[in-house]
Every structure is written in C-alpha cells, then in structure tokens.
Design an enzyme around this catalytic site. Sequence first.
Site, short mmCIF file in Angstrom:
data_model
loop_
_atom_site.label_atom_id
_atom_site.label_comp_id
_atom_site.label_asym_id
_atom_site.label_seq_id
_atom_site.Cartn_x
_atom_site.Cartn_y
_atom_site.Cartn_z
N ASP A 1 -4.76 21.52 -12.42
CA ASP A 1 -5.17 20.27 -13.05
C ASP A 1 -4.70 20.34 -14.51
O ASP A 1 -5.25 21.09 -15.31
CB ASP A 1 -6.70 20.12 -12.96
CG ASP A 1 -7.20 18.79 -13.52
OD1 ASP A 1 -6.52 18.21 -14.38
OD2 ASP A 1 -8.28 18.35 -13.09
N LYS B 1 -6.43 9.82 -18.74
CA LYS B 1 -6.68 10.53 -19.99
C LYS B 1 -5.44 10.47 -20.89
O LYS B 1 -5.06 9.39 -21.28
CB LYS B 1 -7.10 11.96 -19.65
CG LYS B 1 -8.19 12.03 -18.54
CD LYS B 1 -9.51 11.41 -18.91
CE LYS B 1 -10.46 11.25 -17.73
NZ LYS B 1 -10.72 12.45 -16.95
N TYR C 1 -13.78 20.22 -14.25
CA TYR C 1 -14.27 18.84 -14.33
C TYR C 1 -15.38 18.63 -13.29
O TYR C 1 -15.22 18.98 -12.12
CB TYR C 1 -13.09 17.89 -14.07
CG TYR C 1 -13.49 16.45 -14.00
CD1 TYR C 1 -14.02 15.81 -15.12
CD2 TYR C 1 -13.38 15.73 -12.83
CE1 TYR C 1 -14.41 14.49 -15.06
CE2 TYR C 1 -13.77 14.40 -12.77
CZ TYR C 1 -14.29 13.78 -13.89
OH TYR C 1 -14.68 12.48 -13.82
N ARG D 1 0.84 -1.20 0.00
CA ARG D 1 0.00 0.00 0.00
C ARG D 1 0.88 1.25 0.00
O ARG D 1 0.60 2.25 -0.64
CB ARG D 1 -0.94 0.02 1.21
CG ARG D 1 -1.78 1.26 1.21
CD ARG D 1 -2.81 1.45 2.35
NE ARG D 1 -2.98 0.40 3.30
CZ ARG D 1 -2.40 0.37 4.50
NH1 ARG D 1 -1.59 1.34 4.90
NH2 ARG D 1 -2.63 -0.62 5.32
#
Length: 412
Positions: free
Chosen positions: A201, A226, A129, A77
């Site tokens: 972003d 993306k 977004y 993790r």
Amino acid sequence: MSSTPPPTNGAHVVDAVSDAPPDALGSPEADLGFGTRAIHAGQAPDPTTGAIMTPVYLTSTYVQEAPDVHKGYDYARVGNPTRTALEANLASLEGAAHGVAFASGVAGIDAILRRLRPGDHVVSTNDLYGGTYRLMRQVWEPFGVEFTFVDLGSPDDLDAAITDATKLVWIETPTNPLLRVYDIAALCDVAHACGVDVAVDNTFASPYLQTPLALGADLVLHSTTKYLGGHSDVVGGAVLTSSDEWADHLRFQIKAAGAAPGPLDCFLLLRATKTLHLRMERHCQNARAVAHFLRGHDGVARVMWPGFEDHPAHDVAARQMRDFGGMVSLVLEDDEVETAVRFMQALRVFSLAESLGGVESLVSHPSTMTHGSIPGDVRRAAGLPDSLVRLSVGVEDEADLVADLDRALASL
Ligand SMILES: *Cc1c(COP(=O)(O)O)cnc(C)c1O
C-alpha cells in the site's frame, strides 16, 4: 458535445488497450522524468478535436459496427477511455505494465483479496489503515481467509509468520499512523523465497517518493483519494502491477463485481497527477519544518517522522524513498486524550478531518477516527497510543503552519 456525434475513440485511447501505453511525446517512457510522465503519460491531444485534456467520456455504452466488433470499448463498467488514460498514467508513475483503477482504495484492496480462497493465509503489517484491517477481519475472515498481523520491522519475523498456506504479504510503509518504515526489498526477498506475492500500500508515499515494484513488489495499491487526488475532492483507488496474471484477475473483478470508478472521478485524478511532483515537494518541505518545530517544543513528548536521523528505520527510508513524506504524528507531553482533543480543536489552519494527502493541512485522532474499527487493546498492543495526533501537512505557507501549531500548543 451532446449535439455532436459521439467522438470516435481516438488513436491514443485505442492504443491504450493494446500493450504499449500511449505516450504524448512519442518517446520511450523510461527515458522521461517523473514530472514529464505525470503530465503526459497515458494522454495525447484528442485526435478528433485537438483537446489537450482527455475528455470525460460520459457514456455507458459504445456503438458496435457488428456484434462484438468495436473500437476496444463495449460497456462502461468494463472500460471507459477516461479511465484508460488514468490507468496508463498511474502505471507509468509506478513503473508498472498494467494499471487498474477502482471506485475507492478499499475496492482495490478487496479486488486483490478476491484472488484468495478459503484456507489461504495472508501476513500483514500490524500498523495499517483501519479500513484495510476491517476489510480483512470483518469481510474476508468470515469467508475462511486467515490473516496474521505482525510488525514487519524485521524480515526474520516475516519468515517466521509465513506458513504453507500463505499466499500474500501485505505491506504498508510508511505505516499509518505510526510512520514506521519497512524494508520493501528485504521483505520481498523473504516472501519470494517462499513463493509468496507481495502487495504494498503506497498511499502514504505516493509514486513520487517510492516505487515498490522497482524494489520487488508484485502489486502496488493506492487510495487515489489521498496524494494522487491531492485536492480532497475525489474518492478512488488503483492497483498497479507488471504481472499479467494479476492484471487479468483485477480486470475480471472490475467486470464481474463492478467496483469501477466514474469517468469524472478519473478526469479529476488525471488533472491532479499532473502536479503530483510539485505538491509532494512542498508537502515534504513543510512536514520537515513541522516535525522539527514540534520536536523542539516542550509541550510535545514524541514526534514520528521518518526524516529524523534517530527514527528507527531512517536509513531504510533514506534508501527506498526520495524524501520523507508529508505525514507527521505526535504525542503531547500531557499524554491525555482530552488534551489531544483540545489541541486539535485549537488549530485554525489545520482542519480536524479524516483523510490525508490534500493540499490543505488536516489533523486527525486515529484512535477514534481512521483506526476506530481496530479494537483498543489491539491498537495499544501495536504501539498506537490513544492520545496520538496525526498531521497531514498540506502545501500552505510553512510559517503559517508552524505558527498555528505554536498557538495551539500555547493554549493548552
Ligand atoms: C485511505 C486509505 C485507504 C483506503 O482508501 P479509500 O480511498 O478511502 O477507500 C487505504 N490505505 C491507506 C493507507 C489509506 O490512507
């Protein structure tokens, strides 16, 4: 691999947890071009086998010589060598000292916002977004973090929106889906003069087109789903920063809250970033052709693409971006949602789907899809018409994309 002993962590991955990012070419990375870094940064042939690709380390734990004596990894993790290679690769592409990979883009945004406390205030772009808006309004606002959404087209408007409680400015540029462009350097100057950090972003541009840290930003967020992933086969996120404090915070969030990406996802992203520069060049070239075709068509009322000289922020885009990107938005002359839907359904090469940045061209309807979680009146006040159509222009042959759009427009 299952029958052989677990590979010792190679020197290159152990290096990656030290200060210096590993470098297959043994040269200072700053001297290398983008394409060379895209292919090599963070990766070197595996010293145990010579494998040229970084292995997918499918392991949840790591054997220790003595309690807390290990090769830099204890539990997956917290860290995984495939993830370390990806983080160093993405950090190199954004010119960052640190990269932290997440299970999704929104997980990366969430980890950034977790540094805020009740009463803290964030100024964000108002055209962004839909999932970022949802996370801010529906998850973080109930915990007492306050958000103001403004059009950041003018740095003065940012100055006016910053209060004593403001801790973060959130910028998306080019914006989704209106393709507005904001001046990152000017906005960073205003925020920093008030002692406020700036996150950008950079999903729409990708680091090939725009590197916000070089323009003054403190944090860069990517939905690696993306352009970085580029093949519509993986969901992921990353935050890049040169701030040690932010990097410590982000790594602690991965460890404490667990939004870690899986090793196979990291491998797919490492494979994809090797062609980012090639793909982006074709995305930009095709989007240019599509934007000009649409603008010259009688059936189209408005085309949004920052490459047009009369785009309101064309000069900013030309200054802070290498090219104008692969996204194009449009409004048809017949400004009805039903007509927009018929147009989208008539396309054959463009597929109707959420998401963007893959090799295949996609068309979407933001007001019912990606931006459906933003209330209609808020959307319209931000200038997003219900009939707006968004294109993610892929890397197919330009002539086929234009012919597809031409045919669909003729069918209306
Ligand atoms: C998709 C997207 C996100 C969210 O990323 P996920 O990987 O879907 O969680 C954030 N910002 C932008 C601009 C996006 O397009």
